[in-house]
Write an enzyme that holds these catalytic residues in place. Structure first.
Site, PDB file in Angstrom:
ATOM      1  N   LYS B 183      52.047  10.525  82.173  1.00 17.91           N
ATOM      2  CA  LYS B 183      51.619  11.480  81.144  1.00 17.91           C
ATOM      3  C   LYS B 183      50.541  12.397  81.699  1.00 17.91           C
ATOM      4  O   LYS B 183      49.459  11.944  82.060  1.00 17.91           O
ATOM      5  CB  LYS B 183      51.063  10.760  79.922  1.00 17.91           C
ATOM      6  CG  LYS B 183      50.770  11.741  78.778  1.00 17.91           C
ATOM      7  CD  LYS B 183      49.969  11.145  77.660  1.00 17.91           C
ATOM      8  CE  LYS B 183      48.478  11.212  77.890  1.00 17.91           C
ATOM      9  NZ  LYS B 183      47.943  12.586  77.918  1.00 17.91           N
ATOM     10  N   CYS B 291      35.659  14.701  89.756  1.00 17.84           N
ATOM     11  CA  CYS B 291      34.965  13.445  89.467  1.00 17.84           C
ATOM     12  C   CYS B 291      34.017  13.076  90.605  1.00 17.84           C
ATOM     13  O   CYS B 291      32.999  12.435  90.380  1.00 17.84           O
ATOM     14  CB  CYS B 291      35.970  12.341  89.225  1.00 17.84           C
ATOM     15  SG  CYS B 291      37.286  12.326  90.422  1.00 17.84           S
ATOM     16  N   GLU B 388      27.720  12.469  83.586  1.00 18.44           N
ATOM     17  CA  GLU B 388      28.666  13.348  84.254  1.00 18.44           C
ATOM     18  C   GLU B 388      28.884  14.580  83.389  1.00 18.44           C
ATOM     19  O   GLU B 388      29.261  14.478  82.229  1.00 18.44           O
ATOM     20  CB  GLU B 388      29.995  12.618  84.466  1.00 18.44           C
ATOM     21  CG  GLU B 388      30.977  13.436  85.257  1.00 18.44           C
ATOM     22  CD  GLU B 388      32.260  12.673  85.553  1.00 18.44           C
ATOM     23  OE1 GLU B 388      32.758  11.980  84.657  1.00 18.44           O
ATOM     24  OE2 GLU B 388      32.760  12.781  86.695  1.00 18.44           O
TER      25      GLU B 388
END
Lengths: 310, 489, 287
Positions: B183, B291, B388
């Site tokens: 997905k 990331c 983050e």
């Protein structure tokens, strides 16, 4: 960047300064050059860049077989690169051996700079006395720019005092003529050396730092140009004086030249986008710039028969 | 006159985007049973690009069943040599259609064409090429003489590198003999759907790759589906934790590639010009939607001021704007939601007393944008030093000694990556040894390669993608087949 | 006939190289398989678990940075000292597991040999699990396995010594530190092992042994923010295992939950591999 209170002259003091400069990571510098080479310069930006590049050319002939006729022909081309199109600007200078300086000066008058290579070009292997005589001779003959070579042997041996001394002496011999110091980066091998030699030359009085003689296998490369542009940028930040940069050798196409203009803009800054502070040492580049210019004007590709060979 | 780059637009004519897309199940595009569609939007223009199907439970069932059938009847019984050939075909097709993928990725994601063209798409193709070669050599993977595929892998990927993350997931899974239900993120489905077309062109047996679109609910249905043997997820740490919770007590294996807050550490003897480039690559590559981004800059105090100056000077050359312009460095933020989140954290930086500097970029009228932002005077307690941000926002901290740099760098629940800049070799190796992070870039940053394992320590996740280690995420040794692992093996 | 009254041992926890009682002051009775009273074992509390995590974290720095050669020698030393106490271990195992003399001896010998096997891996696993990566660019790139950190383990309930050793050894040989909850009903071989550990050059905090009820202690270890991984080998209740996994997810812990293996068989590297992280380092290649 370290502050320098007074001129450094001894090998020890110069070593201390030059070896304290930040190192250059070759892979990073090369990657940066590669990234900048993907800039896509189109349309009006390209037209502008091509004209600027023409104005930055030091049109050069440095052959043992050079003759007065050849030099005169080149000078004519330098003045009017495209006889069919008066909108094409002149180049910045003509660049010749010292013995041709007088002929070049007579040909271009006051319209262009005359650069003469001196100091036992290209190897630089002669006594200082001979080198200085070479310089004085060229200046007397009408050269207002002197392209000297550094003693690479002395530099690589760490004898920075000697290299400095020679540049200082040549600068003095130049009088009012501008001094371009050729580092011959292809022989210095590492970008750390390029950075150190750039600073050594600037501190000794260079008005321009130049990559190459064009007489050794490796000439100007974009990573070398980046390091030299960083050096003049940092030198300006430290001293308020802008030193020029001249890549020479191996720059043959408009695409190459425009890449260098991108390097200038994004490394040293727009202030260096002038013939006073940036030159291309080249012979065949001019014709490619002219063909590109024609293509943009006429809308189709030009051919070598539509530009002059001199 | 100054040297202004004229617009240099990559043509979008190379891609044809359908008005709507079905789900790719069992080798065919099918309509979603729910009939529910959602829109995918070009973040640079806010233009609707296409309508995407939202898969519901029965669609997920169909996809998992199709993958199971393909696993049992086709893919697990096929020789490794033949599996390899399909993967090589896919790699070649990605290369052949590279420009098309790059343009589509840029349209759907907002990233600059320079990056999708030079990084995302070539790396995706390289990933398939690398793992293709493993398919018939798995007995050399270090997992015993007869390592086994896990079965059906459910893979859920993020929106920051849509095609590349797809490649990171699908290539090793297929090479190891698994089939997949993947997905893509709901804002970036298009290149995954184009990839489905590539699977058709490659004549990949139906059901080996199933691509179903949808949002978090669809992802959860995949995670919780009984017919799935393995979940691989890349995304936020919060969602990663909820997936790990959902899999508790089940026999599904799990690998997670989650968030980060990487320290990029610059010593006073660094090659400073390259370090500045590394800082820029570290946090402004892909709008900071990375990331492993070097979002915490740790500067040795003696060079802090001059480095910040050099950085600001450099940032003024960054070109923000139309992602399809070949000269664009900073593209659009992928979604309004993400932009809001970034703005919220920027505001927290302001509120908590950090000093903000923003690059002087002209922000286009339409679309979602964030100019490169640098916070100085940041302390370890600030939210912008701990959370983050996933945007083009850099937090600058300082340190005095190498020990202190290590301590600060490791002082985070994350552990995905770190950067070290120094000319001293022994210090590089010492630092690399001390830093608790899965990828250490020394005198470089944000480099990726299919042969190089990628993944985190601590809350940045577990398992590796890339390299020989990446096989461990999709294989088990014959003797270890009854081990239920959330982790490396 | 020896009519001397024997000196009985107080069975305690092993935390940070020391032998404390449970801070809770609780003990529980341990019996042999014939239900004969053997001893009162300390019943560790969540606070003992917390103390063990602190001790383990403290031990991690030195142990993980010790040379592989050193770690290998320490593990080998544990085997040497176990060998010296072989008879005691055989007696402990016989009492704990109800095995005959021969089977008990085989279990103990296998446990000692297993330590020797893992000791040898200390300076080899990085060569087997690490590698250089031929990236497509001017970079030197290598991957090395590193210890995950603090690992909490639930030791097997049945195999009180061999199972325990087989769980501990692959965790610590790579540089991890461990807090292990011993078999609840059969803790005595584990306690004897702590006496070996205390005299075998194992730095304090590297191996910490708790006795008591995993259902009580383990959730606190599974949720603890300074524990990096959990080994559920000894969890027999599916519900407890699930709960522990849920707790562990809160800090993205690595989890290993195997079916009950045959401890007598030679293991593969799977167990060791479960608690290492791959670190990949890039550096440019330039002159």
């Amino acid at each position: 960047m370290q502050k320098v209170a007074e001129p450094l002259t001894t090998t020890g003091a110069l070593r201390e300064f030059l070896h304290a400069l930040p190192g250059v990571d070759e892979v990073g510098a090369t990657a940066r050059a590669a990234a900048l080479s993907t800039r896509s310069i189109k349309n009006e930006a390209k037209a502008w860049a091509i004209d600027l590049a023409i104005r930055m050319v030091d049109l050069t002939t440095l052959e043992g077989m050079d003759t007065p006729a050849k030099v005169r022909a080149m000078c004519a081309k330098a003045l009017r690169p495209d006889p069919t199109d008066p909108t094409v600007p002149s180049v910045a200078a003509v660049c010749v051996y010292g013995d041709m300086a007088a002929i070049a000066r007579a040909s271009v008058g006051a319209a262009l700079h005359v650069a003469a290579v001196a100091t036992a070009f290209p190897s630089g292997r002669a006594s200082l006395e001979v080198k200085l005589h070479d310089v004085r001779d060229a200046v007397a003959a009408g050269a207002d720019e002197i392209d000297m070579v550094i003693d690479r042997g002395a530099f690589l041996a760490g004898n920075y005092g000697l290299v400095n001394e020679q540049i200082v002496a040549v600068k003095a011999a130049c009088g009012t003529a501008h001094l371009k110091v050729i580092l011959e980066t292809g022989e210095l091998r590492t970008l750390d050396n390029v950075r150190r030699a750039s600073w050594l030359a600037m501190m000794a009085g260079a008005d321009f730092i130049k990559t190459s003689t064009g007489k050794v296998p490796v000439a100007a490369t974009p990573p070398v140009a980046i390091v030299m542009l960083q050096a003049v940028r940092d030198y300006y930040a430290l001293t308020g004086t802008r030193i020029g940069v001249k890549p020479a050798g191996g720059i043959r196409t408009s695409k190459d030249a425009i890449k260098y203009l991108v390097l200038i803009k994004e490394t040293a800054g727009e202030a260096w986008l002038t013939p006073d502070l940036f030159r291309f040492g080249a012979s065949t580049l001019l014709n490619d710039l002219l063909m590109q210019r024609q293509r943009m004007a006429i809308g189709h590709y030009s051919g070598p028969d539509y530009v002059t060979i001199d | 006159m100054t040297f202004e780059y004229a617009p240099a637009l990559e043509s979008r004519a190379i891609v044809s985007i359908a008005p709507s897309y079905g789900l790719f199940i069992n080798g065919e595009f099918v309509d979603p049973t729910s009939g529910t569609m959602f829109k995918t939007i070009n973040p640079a223009t806010e233009e609707v690009l296409a309508e995407i199907s939202e898969a519901n439970q029965s669609d997920v069932n169909a996809a998992v069943n199709s993958a199971r059938r393909a696993f049992e009847r086709t893919w697990s019984v096929m020789s490794g040599r033949d599996r390899a050939k399909y993967l090589f075909r896919i790699a070649r097709l990605l290369q052949e259609r590279a420009r098309e993928f790059a343009v589509l990725e840029t349209l759907d994601n907002g990233k600059p064409i320079r990056e999708s063209r030079d990084i995302d798409v070539p790396l995706a193709a390289a990933h398939f090429f690398y793992y293709a070669g493993w398919a018939d050599k798995l007995e050399h993977a270090g997992l015993g003489p007869n390592p086994q595929a896990l079965g059906v892998a459910g893979q859920i990927i993020p929106w920051n590198f849509p095609l590349l993350m797809l490649a990171w997931k699908i290539a090793p899974a297929l090479a190891c003999g698994n089939t997949v239900v993947l997905k893509p993120a709901e804002t970036t489905s298009l290149t995954a759907l184009l990839f489905a077309e590539v699977c058709q062109q490659a004549d990949l047996p139906p059901g080996v790759v199933n691509i179903i679109t949808g949002a978090g609910d669809t992802g959860q249905m995949i995670v919780e589906h009984d017919g799935i043997n393995k979940i691989a997820f890349t995304g936020s740490t919060d969602v990663g934790k909820s997936i790990q919770r959902a899999l508790a007590g089940t026999n599904k294996k799990l690998t997670l590639e989650l968030g980060g807050k990487a320290a990029n550490i610059i010593f006073d003897d660094a090659p400073i010009d390259q370090a500045v480039e590394g800082i820029v690559d570290g946090i402004f590559f892909n709008q900071g939607h990375v990331c492993c981004a070097g979002s915490r800059l740790l500067l040795q105090e003696s060079i802090a001021e001059e480095t910040i100056e050099a950085l600001k000077r450099r940032l003024q050359t960054l070109r923000l704007g139309d992602p399809l312009d070949k000269n664009t460095d900073i593209g659009a933020i992928n979604s309004r939601e993400q932009l809001n989140k970034i703005h919220q954290l920027i505001k927290s930086g302001d509120d908590e007393g950090a000093e903000r500097w923003t690059a002087p970029c002209e922000i286009p009228e339409k679309g979602w944008w964030c100019a490169p932002t640098v916070f100085t005077n940041v302390t370890a307690a600030h939210r912008i030093a701990r959370e983050e941000i996933f945007g083009p926002v850099l937090s600058v901290l300082t340190f005095r000694t190498a020990d202190e740099a290590v301590e600060k760098a490791n002082n985070t629940p994350f552990g995905l990556s770190a950067g070290i800049w120094t000319e001293k070799g022994s210090r590089i190796l010492w630092m690399a040894n001390q830093l608790r992070a899965g990828v250490i870039w020394a005198n470089t940053f944000n480099r990726f390669d299919p042969t190089s394992p990628f993944g985190g320590y601590k809350e940045s996740g577990f398992g590796r993608e890339g390299g020989i280690q990446g096989l461990g995420a999709y294989l088990q040794s014959a003797t270890d087949s009854d081990v239920h692992a959330k982790g490396m093996s | 006939m020896n009519d001397r009254v024997e000196v009985r041992k107080t069975y305690k926890l092993f935390i940070g190289g020391a032998f404390p009682r449970s801070e809770s002051g609780r003990t529980y009775e341990v019996h042999d398989t014939d239900d004969k009273f053997l001893a009162n074992a300390a019943k560790a509390s969540r606070k003992d678990g917390r103390d063990a995590v602190l001790a383990a974290r403290k031990g991690f720095g030195a142990w993980s940075s010790a040379t592989a050669y050193n770690r290998g020698q320490v593990l080998y030393r544990v085997a040497e000292v176990m060998e010296g106490r072989r008879d005691q271990f055989i007696a402990d195992v016989r009492a704990a597991e109800g095995l005959g003399d021969k089977k008990s001896a085989r279990v103990v010998d296998t446990a000692i040999d297993r330590l020797v096997w893992y000791a040898g891996w200390a300076d080899k696993y990085a060569q087997v699990l690490g590698n250089t990566n031929p990236v497509a660019g001017p970079y030197f790139n290598f991957s090395i396995p590193e210890p995950t950190g603090v690992v909490a383990a639930i030791a097997p309930q049945n195999s009180s010594l061999l199972g325990l050793v087989s769980v501990i050894a692959p965790i610590i040989v790579t540089g991890n530190v461990v807090i292990v909850v011993a078999s609840t009903l059969r803790p005595i071989p584990a306690i004897t092992l702590t006496e070996v550990v205390a005299t075998s050059d194992v730095p304090s905090g590297v191996i910490n042994v708790l006795t008591g009820d995993p259902a009580e202690i383990a959730p606190w270890l599974a949720s603890h923010g300074d524990v990096n991984a959990i080994d559920l080998t000894g969890v027999t209740s599916a519900e407890l295992a699930k709960n522990l996994e849920v707790e562990a997810a809160g800090t993205v812990k690595r989890i290993r939950r195997p079916a009950q293996p045959n401890w007598l068989a030679t293991p593969d590297l799977g167990h060791l591999r479960s608690f290492v992280e791959t670190k990949t380092v890039w550096h440019p290649l330039g002159a």
